[in-house]
Design a protein around this motif. Structure first.
Motif, PDB file in Angstrom:
ATOM      1  N   THR A   6      71.576  -8.720  82.392  1.00  0.00           N
ATOM      2  CA  THR A   6      70.822  -7.794  83.225  1.00  0.00           C
ATOM      3  C   THR A   6      70.741  -8.337  84.645  1.00  0.00           C
ATOM      4  O   THR A   6      70.381  -9.484  84.850  1.00  0.00           O
ATOM      5  CB  THR A   6      69.405  -7.596  82.658  1.00  0.00           C
ATOM      6  OG1 THR A   6      69.515  -7.071  81.332  1.00  0.00           O
ATOM      7  CG2 THR A   6      68.605  -6.638  83.517  1.00  0.00           C
ATOM      8  N   THR A  22      78.778  -6.170  82.392  1.00  0.00           N
ATOM      9  CA  THR A  22      79.411  -6.239  81.089  1.00  0.00           C
ATOM     10  C   THR A  22      80.890  -6.553  81.246  1.00  0.00           C
ATOM     11  O   THR A  22      81.493  -6.263  82.283  1.00  0.00           O
ATOM     12  CB  THR A  22      79.218  -4.924  80.297  1.00  0.00           C
ATOM     13  OG1 THR A  22      79.777  -5.068  78.990  1.00  0.00           O
ATOM     14  CG2 THR A  22      79.857  -3.732  80.994  1.00  0.00           C
ATOM     15  N   VAL A  31      81.108   4.919  79.509  1.00  0.00           N
ATOM     16  CA  VAL A  31      80.198   5.279  80.601  1.00  0.00           C
ATOM     17  C   VAL A  31      80.945   6.118  81.631  1.00  0.00           C
ATOM     18  O   VAL A  31      80.447   7.157  82.083  1.00  0.00           O
ATOM     19  CB  VAL A  31      79.583   4.023  81.254  1.00  0.00           C
ATOM     20  CG1 VAL A  31      78.739   4.407  82.471  1.00  0.00           C
ATOM     21  CG2 VAL A  31      78.750   3.243  80.244  1.00  0.00           C
ATOM     22  N   VAL A  93      77.013  -1.545  85.005  1.00  0.00           N
ATOM     23  CA  VAL A  93      76.630  -0.265  84.413  1.00  0.00           C
ATOM     24  C   VAL A  93      75.178   0.027  84.753  1.00  0.00           C
ATOM     25  O   VAL A  93      74.307  -0.840  84.567  1.00  0.00           O
ATOM     26  CB  VAL A  93      76.828  -0.281  82.875  1.00  0.00           C
ATOM     27  CG1 VAL A  93      76.284   0.997  82.248  1.00  0.00           C
ATOM     28  CG2 VAL A  93      78.294  -0.471  82.531  1.00  0.00           C
ATOM     29  N   THR A  95      71.954   2.200  83.866  1.00  0.00           N
ATOM     30  CA  THR A  95      71.315   2.996  82.822  1.00  0.00           C
ATOM     31  C   THR A  95      69.994   3.511  83.367  1.00  0.00           C
ATOM     32  O   THR A  95      69.228   2.755  83.972  1.00  0.00           O
ATOM     33  CB  THR A  95      71.055   2.143  81.567  1.00  0.00           C
ATOM     34  OG1 THR A  95      72.299   1.606  81.119  1.00  0.00           O
ATOM     35  CG2 THR A  95      70.438   2.967  80.450  1.00  0.00           C
ATOM     36  N   SER A 102      67.365   7.496  77.304  1.00  0.00           N
ATOM     37  CA  SER A 102      68.200   6.556  78.045  1.00  0.00           C
ATOM     38  C   SER A 102      69.605   7.128  78.203  1.00  0.00           C
ATOM     39  O   SER A 102      70.172   7.665  77.245  1.00  0.00           O
ATOM     40  CB  SER A 102      68.251   5.232  77.274  1.00  0.00           C
ATOM     41  OG  SER A 102      68.977   4.281  77.998  1.00  0.00           O
ATOM     42  N   GLN A 103      70.149   7.010  79.423  1.00  0.00           N
ATOM     43  CA  GLN A 103      71.485   7.529  79.683  1.00  0.00           C
ATOM     44  C   GLN A 103      72.221   6.586  80.626  1.00  0.00           C
ATOM     45  O   GLN A 103      71.703   6.220  81.682  1.00  0.00           O
ATOM     46  CB  GLN A 103      71.400   8.921  80.303  1.00  0.00           C
ATOM     47  CG  GLN A 103      72.742   9.569  80.513  1.00  0.00           C
ATOM     48  CD  GLN A 103      72.616  10.951  81.150  1.00  0.00           C
ATOM     49  OE1 GLN A 103      71.628  11.273  81.798  1.00  0.00           O
ATOM     50  NE2 GLN A 103      73.635  11.750  80.971  1.00  0.00           N
ATOM     51  N   ASP A 104      73.433   6.185  80.227  1.00  0.00           N
ATOM     52  CA  ASP A 104      74.301   5.397  81.095  1.00  0.00           C
ATOM     53  C   ASP A 104      74.933   6.369  82.075  1.00  0.00           C
ATOM     54  O   ASP A 104      75.639   7.288  81.675  1.00  0.00           O
ATOM     55  CB  ASP A 104      75.381   4.687  80.275  1.00  0.00           C
ATOM     56  CG  ASP A 104      74.787   3.725  79.254  1.00  0.00           C
ATOM     57  OD1 ASP A 104      73.814   3.033  79.598  1.00  0.00           O
ATOM     58  OD2 ASP A 104      75.301   3.675  78.122  1.00  0.00           O
ATOM     59  N   ARG A 105      74.685   6.153  83.381  1.00  0.00           N
ATOM     60  CA  ARG A 105      75.098   7.154  84.371  1.00  0.00           C
ATOM     61  C   ARG A 105      76.173   6.713  85.344  1.00  0.00           C
ATOM     62  O   ARG A 105      76.763   7.541  86.016  1.00  0.00           O
ATOM     63  CB  ARG A 105      73.885   7.600  85.182  1.00  0.00           C
ATOM     64  CG  ARG A 105      72.916   8.413  84.380  1.00  0.00           C
ATOM     65  CD  ARG A 105      72.073   9.222  85.305  1.00  0.00           C
ATOM     66  NE  ARG A 105      71.020   9.902  84.574  1.00  0.00           N
ATOM     67  CZ  ARG A 105      69.926  10.335  85.122  1.00  0.00           C
ATOM     68  NH1 ARG A 105      69.720  10.160  86.411  1.00  0.00           N
ATOM     69  NH2 ARG A 105      69.036  10.953  84.406  1.00  0.00           N
ATOM     70  N   VAL A 107      79.206   3.486  86.438  1.00  0.00           N
ATOM     71  CA  VAL A 107      79.899   2.217  86.222  1.00  0.00           C
ATOM     72  C   VAL A 107      80.711   1.914  87.466  1.00  0.00           C
ATOM     73  O   VAL A 107      81.293   2.811  88.076  1.00  0.00           O
ATOM     74  CB  VAL A 107      80.793   2.245  84.956  1.00  0.00           C
ATOM     75  CG1 VAL A 107      81.877   3.298  85.054  1.00  0.00           C
ATOM     76  CG2 VAL A 107      81.401   0.882  84.674  1.00  0.00           C
TER      77      VAL A 107
END
Length: 124
Positions: A6, A22, A31, A93, A95, A102-105, A107
């Motif tokens: 993080t 990541t 993503v 990434v 999020t 929760s949504q990965d928005r 990258v």
């Protein structure tokens, strides 16, 4: 999932954003596939496509080839060290967690654009 860490976690009211780094290309591709058009435009600016290519060499952003083109540029830019084996790719990434969802928005391969995208998501 390969290691990740993080880099940022902030909240404003009901919205929490998190930016992770990541090394998982499959996760990054997932993503990318779910990104909205405005996020893809932000990514294209971060990758400086207009400096690398002539305008006629960049597919239309509404066309079918554009996503493949953008992913290839993102993937190429994510390579950490060409001399390293096995090759290692890294991605940031973003999020967004809002109202318990929760949504990965987003990258990207660079921290500044990921941080900027995350901070702007806090304002929405």
């Amino acid at each position: 999932m390969p290691r990740q860490e993080t880099f940022l976690k902030e909240s404003a009211g009901p919205v929490t954003v998190e930016v992770i780094k990541t090394y998982d290309r499959d996760f990054a591709r997932e993503v990318f596939n779910s990104m909205e058009q405005d996020a893809k435009e932000t990514l294209a600016q971060a990758l400086e496509l207009s400096k690398k290519f002539e305008p006629e060499d960049i597919p239309n952003s509404n066309g079918i080839e554009y996503d493949d083109f953008l992913w290839e540029e993102l993937s190429e830019d994510s390579l950490e060290d060409v001399r390293q084996y096995p090759r290692q790719h890294s991605f940031f990434v973003v999020t967004v967690n809002k109202d318990g969802k929760s949504q990965d928005r987003y990258v990207s391969t660079d921290w500044p654009s990921a941080e900027s995208y995350a901070k702007s998501a806090l304002q929405k």
